[in-house]
Write an enzyme that holds these catalytic residues in place. Structure first.
Site, PDB file in Angstrom:
ATOM      1  N   HIS A  80      12.642  -1.760   4.162  1.00  0.00           N
ATOM      2  CA  HIS A  80      12.969  -0.725   5.140  1.00  0.00           C
ATOM      3  C   HIS A  80      14.239   0.036   4.767  1.00  0.00           C
ATOM      4  CE1 HIS A  80       9.896  -1.035   8.298  1.00  0.00           C
ATOM      5  NE2 HIS A  80       9.758  -2.273   7.848  1.00  0.00           N
ATOM      6  N   HIS A 139       0.853  -1.182   0.000  1.00  0.00           N
ATOM      7  CA  HIS A 139       0.000   0.000   0.000  1.00  0.00           C
ATOM      8  C   HIS A 139       0.890   1.233   0.000  1.00  0.00           C
ATOM      9  CE1 HIS A 139      -1.602   3.256   2.698  1.00  0.00           C
ATOM     10  NE2 HIS A 139      -2.541   3.239   1.759  1.00  0.00           N
TER      11      HIS A 139
END
Length: 307
Positions: A148, A109
């Site tokens: 990340h 998302h």
């Protein structure tokens, strides 16, 4: 660039971002393509929704651009800023959700948005928000670390403190309180960003938007052909239920769209095409499904992990 809010520039960037992401994702599909659905909102503004369905790699993807105006900010936009209640508003954004077919590819998302709230006799108030997050079913540590690392890279030019702050905000935001579990492995989330002026904040928004494909595409390409069977598909559909619960109970974007009279089909296109719930189900001990809960649905410093 003037440091006054430039809505035309924001709109042009967002339209281009939607286009780039659609075209890149289509390159992963043998035949399926995004269909565009342009729409108008009765109270002002509109948008274009692009949806890809029943692809070989992507089961469903929705990438929505909207630019809406209204006479009064809805409650979801003023819950944390009650002083803005009653103001006219303009809201622009791109929001996307990718639901892959292969359970070894995570759902992803992303959202980038701009708000301008005005009223006669008062200074305009503007802010940016957005981020991206990852929701795996059968996670791989290298994928989560990559995700990340890209998130940190997007933030780094704006200060070393941004990534840990926005990562923690993401972990806090994408959390199902009624389940006491995170939705996934996080990423970045920020809101109410206006410090440093419009030009600086807009440039940061563009870095977040531009880094989404850098973060997600390698994961999609690595995992899309992994063999799987009915067990994996059943678990994917079960975990998609958590996605539905979050979007309908907590998600600010969903609430804003519904409260502002937005187009329901575009607001809910983020929901997965096939989903299931099971009463009081738990994964077998020691299973790959249990690993998701025990090892990955625990917010931590992913950049400190040893690969």
């Amino acid at each position: 660039m003037s440091d006054e809010p430039d809505i035309a520039a924001v709109s042009a960037y967002l339209v281009g971002l939607q286009e780039r992401i659609c075209r890149t994702l289509e390159q992963e599909e043998p035949a399926a393509r995004f269909l565009e659905d342009a729409w108008q909102r009765a109270d002002g503004g509109g948008g274009r929704s692009r949806v890809l369905q029943l692809g070989e790699v992507i089961e469903q993807a929705g990438i929505n651009f909207s630019y809406v105006q209204g006479e009064r900010l809805p409650p979801s936009a003023t819950a944390s800023r009650p002083e803005l209640a009653g103001r006219q508003f303009q809201a622009l954004g791109v929001s996307l959700v990718i639901h892959p077919r292969n359970p070894y590819v995570p759902t992803s998302h992303a959202n980038v948005r701009f708000f301008l709230a005005e009223k006669p006799g008062a200074e305009p108030v503007w802010w940016f928000g957005g981020g991206f997050d990852l929701t795996p079913y059968y996670p791989f540590l290298e994928d989560v670390v990559h995700w990340h690392r890209v998130a940190k890279s997007a933030c780094d030019p704006y200060g070393e403190e941004l990534y840990p702050r926005y990562k923690a905000w993401c972990d806090e935001y994408f959390f199902l309180r009624h389940r006491n579990e995170p939705r996934g492995v996080g990423g970045l989330f920020f809101d109410d960003l206006n410090a440093g002026g419009f030009a600086r904040c807009f440039a940061f928004l563009q870095r977040i938007g531009d880094h989404y494909l850098t973060a997600y595409l390698p994961i999609l390409q690595r995992r899309k052909a992994i063999p799987h069977g009915e067990r994996e598909r059943a678990f994917q559909k079960y975990r998609r239920g958590r996605y539905v619960e979050f979007n309908l109970v907590y998600d600010r974007g969903t609430l804003f769209g519904l409260q502002s009279g937005g187009r329901t089909e575009s607001i809910l296109m983020s929901l997965p095409p096939e989903v299931s719930w099971r009463y009081n189900w738990a994964p077998p001990a020691g299973s790959r499904e249990a690993e998701l809960y025990e090892r990955f649905l625990t917010p931590r410093d992913w950049l400190a992990e040893n690969l």
